[in-house]
Motif scaffolding. Structure first.
Motif, PDB file in Angstrom:
ATOM      1  N   GLY A 300       0.794  -1.223   0.000  1.00  0.00           N
ATOM      2  CA  GLY A 300       0.000   0.000   0.000  1.00  0.00           C
ATOM      3  C   GLY A 300       0.822   1.267   0.000  1.00  0.00           C
ATOM      4  O   GLY A 300       0.358   2.321   0.463  1.00  0.00           O
ATOM      5  N   VAL A 301       2.049   1.209  -0.529  1.00  0.00           N
ATOM      6  CA  VAL A 301       2.911   2.392  -0.613  1.00  0.00           C
ATOM      7  C   VAL A 301       2.278   3.413  -1.559  1.00  0.00           C
ATOM      8  O   VAL A 301       1.715   3.056  -2.607  1.00  0.00           O
ATOM      9  N   ASP A 302       2.397   4.692  -1.198  1.00  0.00           N
ATOM     10  CA  ASP A 302       1.798   5.742  -2.034  1.00  0.00           C
ATOM     11  C   ASP A 302       2.688   6.115  -3.212  1.00  0.00           C
ATOM     12  O   ASP A 302       2.187   6.312  -4.325  1.00  0.00           O
ATOM     13  N   LEU A 303       3.984   6.258  -2.975  1.00  0.00           N
ATOM     14  CA  LEU A 303       4.901   6.665  -4.036  1.00  0.00           C
ATOM     15  C   LEU A 303       6.230   5.957  -3.857  1.00  0.00           C
ATOM     16  O   LEU A 303       6.824   6.012  -2.783  1.00  0.00           O
ATOM     17  N   GLN A 304       6.682   5.272  -4.898  1.00  0.00           N
ATOM     18  CA  GLN A 304       8.025   4.688  -4.912  1.00  0.00           C
ATOM     19  C   GLN A 304       8.901   5.505  -5.842  1.00  0.00           C
ATOM     20  O   GLN A 304       8.481   5.878  -6.942  1.00  0.00           O
ATOM     21  N   VAL A 305      10.129   5.782  -5.405  1.00  0.00           N
ATOM     22  CA  VAL A 305      11.106   6.496  -6.215  1.00  0.00           C
ATOM     23  C   VAL A 305      12.262   5.546  -6.510  1.00  0.00           C
ATOM     24  O   VAL A 305      12.845   4.961  -5.593  1.00  0.00           O
ATOM     25  N   SER A 306      12.584   5.397  -7.791  1.00  0.00           N
ATOM     26  CA  SER A 306      13.610   4.449  -8.215  1.00  0.00           C
ATOM     27  C   SER A 306      14.527   5.070  -9.257  1.00  0.00           C
ATOM     28  O   SER A 306      14.277   6.166  -9.768  1.00  0.00           O
ATOM     29  N   GLY A 307      15.589   4.353  -9.568  1.00  0.00           N
ATOM     30  CA  GLY A 307      16.524   4.718 -10.637  1.00  0.00           C
ATOM     31  C   GLY A 307      16.826   3.475 -11.456  1.00  0.00           C
ATOM     32  O   GLY A 307      15.956   2.853 -12.017  1.00  0.00           O
ATOM     33  N   HIS A 308      18.123   3.151 -11.566  1.00  0.00           N
ATOM     34  CA  HIS A 308      18.620   1.885 -12.114  1.00  0.00           C
ATOM     35  C   HIS A 308      18.585   1.783 -13.635  1.00  0.00           C
ATOM     36  O   HIS A 308      19.518   1.253 -14.239  1.00  0.00           O
ATOM     37  N   THR A 309      17.547   2.272 -14.288  1.00  0.00           N
ATOM     38  CA  THR A 309      17.388   2.015 -15.720  1.00  0.00           C
ATOM     39  C   THR A 309      18.261   2.910 -16.589  1.00  0.00           C
ATOM     40  O   THR A 309      18.590   2.548 -17.717  1.00  0.00           O
ATOM     41  N   HIS A 310      18.601   4.099 -16.109  1.00  0.00           N
ATOM     42  CA  HIS A 310      19.320   5.129 -16.884  1.00  0.00           C
ATOM     43  C   HIS A 310      18.534   5.543 -18.128  1.00  0.00           C
ATOM     44  O   HIS A 310      19.082   6.199 -19.013  1.00  0.00           O
ATOM     45  N   GLY A 311      17.258   5.122 -18.209  1.00  0.00           N
ATOM     46  CA  GLY A 311      16.505   5.390 -19.427  1.00  0.00           C
ATOM     47  C   GLY A 311      17.054   4.663 -20.632  1.00  0.00           C
ATOM     48  O   GLY A 311      16.705   4.982 -21.775  1.00  0.00           O
ATOM     49  N   GLY A 312      17.913   3.665 -20.378  1.00  0.00           N
ATOM     50  CA  GLY A 312      18.579   2.949 -21.461  1.00  0.00           C
ATOM     51  C   GLY A 312      19.993   3.434 -21.703  1.00  0.00           C
ATOM     52  O   GLY A 312      20.839   2.697 -22.198  1.00  0.00           O
ATOM     53  N   GLN A 313      20.273   4.684 -21.386  1.00  0.00           N
ATOM     54  CA  GLN A 313      21.563   5.380 -21.502  1.00  0.00           C
ATOM     55  C   GLN A 313      22.061   5.507 -22.942  1.00  0.00           C
ATOM     56  O   GLN A 313      22.327   6.614 -23.395  1.00  0.00           O
ATOM     57  N   ILE A 314      22.216   4.399 -23.663  1.00  0.00           N
ATOM     58  CA  ILE A 314      22.705   4.478 -25.038  1.00  0.00           C
ATOM     59  C   ILE A 314      21.728   3.714 -25.930  1.00  0.00           C
ATOM     60  O   ILE A 314      21.670   2.485 -25.891  1.00  0.00           O
ATOM     61  N   TRP A 315      20.964   4.436 -26.706  1.00  0.00           N
ATOM     62  CA  TRP A 315      19.981   3.816 -27.596  1.00  0.00           C
ATOM     63  C   TRP A 315      20.633   2.782 -28.508  1.00  0.00           C
ATOM     64  O   TRP A 315      21.745   3.011 -28.994  1.00  0.00           O
ATOM     65  N   PRO A 316      19.996   1.632 -28.722  1.00  0.00           N
ATOM     66  CA  PRO A 316      18.682   1.172 -28.265  1.00  0.00           C
ATOM     67  C   PRO A 316      18.781   0.185 -27.092  1.00  0.00           C
ATOM     68  O   PRO A 316      18.030  -0.793 -27.040  1.00  0.00           O
ATOM     69  N   PHE A 317      19.705   0.425 -26.156  1.00  0.00           N
ATOM     70  CA  PHE A 317      19.865  -0.484 -25.028  1.00  0.00           C
ATOM     71  C   PHE A 317      18.606  -0.537 -24.170  1.00  0.00           C
ATOM     72  O   PHE A 317      18.404  -1.485 -23.411  1.00  0.00           O
ATOM     73  N   HIS A 318      17.737   0.468 -24.323  1.00  0.00           N
ATOM     74  CA  HIS A 318      16.500   0.474 -23.543  1.00  0.00           C
ATOM     75  C   HIS A 318      15.636  -0.755 -23.845  1.00  0.00           C
ATOM     76  O   HIS A 318      14.840  -1.180 -23.006  1.00  0.00           O
ATOM     77  N   LEU A 319      15.793  -1.341 -25.026  1.00  0.00           N
ATOM     78  CA  LEU A 319      15.012  -2.530 -25.360  1.00  0.00           C
ATOM     79  C   LEU A 319      15.389  -3.698 -24.450  1.00  0.00           C
ATOM     80  O   LEU A 319      14.525  -4.504 -24.073  1.00  0.00           O
ATOM     81  N   LEU A 320      16.669  -3.789 -24.083  1.00  0.00           N
ATOM     82  CA  LEU A 320      17.103  -4.836 -23.164  1.00  0.00           C
ATOM     83  C   LEU A 320      16.656  -4.526 -21.737  1.00  0.00           C
ATOM     84  O   LEU A 320      16.267  -5.427 -20.990  1.00  0.00           O
ATOM     85  N   VAL A 321      16.727  -3.242 -21.364  1.00  0.00           N
ATOM     86  CA  VAL A 321      16.305  -2.860 -20.013  1.00  0.00           C
ATOM     87  C   VAL A 321      14.834  -3.192 -19.800  1.00  0.00           C
ATOM     88  O   VAL A 321      14.428  -3.674 -18.728  1.00  0.00           O
ATOM     89  N   ARG A 322      14.018  -2.992 -20.825  1.00  0.00           N
ATOM     90  CA  ARG A 322      12.570  -3.223 -20.687  1.00  0.00           C
ATOM     91  C   ARG A 322      12.224  -4.688 -20.510  1.00  0.00           C
ATOM     92  O   ARG A 322      11.126  -5.024 -20.079  1.00  0.00           O
ATOM     93  N   THR A 323      13.141  -5.579 -20.848  1.00  0.00           N
ATOM     94  CA  THR A 323      12.872  -6.994 -20.601  1.00  0.00           C
ATOM     95  C   THR A 323      12.970  -7.336 -19.118  1.00  0.00           C
ATOM     96  O   THR A 323      12.495  -8.389 -18.689  1.00  0.00           O
ATOM     97  N   GLU A 324      13.587  -6.439 -18.320  1.00  0.00           N
ATOM     98  CA  GLU A 324      13.807  -6.710 -16.901  1.00  0.00           C
ATOM     99  C   GLU A 324      13.023  -5.777 -15.994  1.00  0.00           C
ATOM    100  O   GLU A 324      12.689  -6.141 -14.862  1.00  0.00           O
TER     101      GLU A 324
END
Length: 369
Positions: A300-324
């Motif tokens: 029942g947490v109201d807001l979680q703040v996270s990082g880790h993904t870097h938004g993919g950092q170097i396109w198109p690495f975000h496609l691999l990040v989205r698998t996890e």
């Protein structure tokens, strides 16, 4: 993995740019082939020396830079193969077809590498977002939470950058500042000069920190103790209460899953983090990885703040990040109550490049729903 992946990263560009029908003179072909082969051999060696037991910063700097460059070249070489197919279907013959593709790929790569270095090394842009919480009391309406994440202070010296980030943060006049993990890569002794400016961050209601997965690679305990000496409050499976105007916000933090087995009692424990918290007060949870939101929803947490993904950092690495991970960046809703804000990160890991994934310093303004 140390053989196949580097071989693939260099083999595709070698074929698209060198051997695929361009008809380069013999000396040019030979020199380019030797360069690709040398890169394929050097990459795993440099990364092993830089991130293995020796922790050679010099090897790490060269290795991660080479990794970033070859990833961009590889990506656009794959797209070059598709372009060649289109040109071949249109009747364009070699060597003109292959040479045109080579020129286009190298031109795009050059522009993106320059752009990527500038984006990675600059002080991040400020990203502001209002977050409406149903249980937030009127005394906390307008609370400003500044989020840092994934600074990854490492083998590339960034002490001046760190000090400039602190200037920006203080200029935002935050009530609370949080760091959502992956502070640094390496020991406290090696990264002290880069991290020390964070001791100058000013936030009247507190500065809070959780370890990410990378702290556990070099010993999270030393970083937790060091941040305490700088005046930050580590939240490792525990919580604190922020109060203003008679209303309260539970600010909790959990460890990263990487900590399981690496530290005594390591790993996330959300029930322990919320133990003793007022069930009527809204909860802001720091959890390094967005996928930890599953447990946040259950609690029942109201807001979680996270990082880790870097938004993919170097396109198109975000496609691999989205698998996890469930999200890459921004504000998202999960379950009936829980919202998740995922930062693209303040710094960068490894290659000093950010391509189509700019860094950020985030201001979350909490509002009553």
């Amino acid at each position: 993995m140390l053989v196949v992946i580097p071989a693939l990263l260099f083999a595709v560009p070698w074929w698209v740019l060198v051997a695929g029908g361009q008809g380069w003179p013999g000396p040019v072909f030979a020199a380019a082939t030797v360069l690709c082969a040398a890169g394929a051999v050097a990459l795993p060696v440099l990364l092993t020396l830089g991130h293995g037991r020796r922790h050679s910063d010099a090897a790490a700097r060269v290795g991660v830079t080479l990794l970033g460059v070859v990833w961009v070249v590889f990506t656009w070489s794959v797209l070059g193969l598709l372009a060649e197919s289109v040109l071949a279907a249109a009747g364009v013959a070699d060597p003109l077809r292959s040479r045109d593709v080579t020129a286009a790929v190298l031109g795009v790569v050059a522009v993106l590498l320059v752009h990527g270095v500038i984006e990675a090394r600059r002080v991040p842009r400020v990203r502001e977002r209002e977050v409406r919480l149903e249980r937030l009391g009127p005394g906390l309406d307008g609370l400003r939470v500044v989020v840092l994440a994934d600074t990854h202070f490492g083998p590339i010296e960034r002490s001046r950058w760190s000090a400039r980030v602190v200037e920006v943060v203080n200029g935002l006049r935050p009530d609370v500042v949080v760091h959502a993990g992956d502070l640094a890569d390496g020991s406290v002794a090696a990264r002290d000069g880069q991290v020390r400016p964070l001791g100058d961050v000013r936030a009247p209601l507190g500065r809070f920190y959780i370890p990410g997965n990378h702290e556990h690679f070099s010993g999270a305990v030393q970083w937790i103790e060091y941040l305490q000496r700088l005046g930050w409050q580590p939240l490792v499976n525990t919580h604190r209460v922020v109060e203003r105007g008679g209303d309260r916000l539970v600010l909790a933090g959990i460890d990263d899953p990487t900590g399981v087995g690496k530290e005594p009692g390591g790993g996330p424990d959300l029930p322990a983090a919320l133990d003793g918290a007022d069930p009527a007060s809204p909860v802001l949870l720091l959890a390094h990885q967005p996928r930890q939101v599953v447990d946040a929803v259950s609690a029942g947490v109201d807001l979680q703040v996270s990082g880790h993904t870097h938004g993919g950092q170097i396109w198109p690495f975000h496609l691999l990040v989205r698998t996890e991970q469930p999200v890459l960046s921004g504000l998202s809703r999960h379950g009936p109550r829980t919202q998740l804000y995922t930062s693209r990160g303040t710094g960068f890991w490894g290659p000093p490049l950010r391509v189509f994934a700019p860094s950020e310093i985030t201001v979350l303004t909490l509002r009553r729903a």
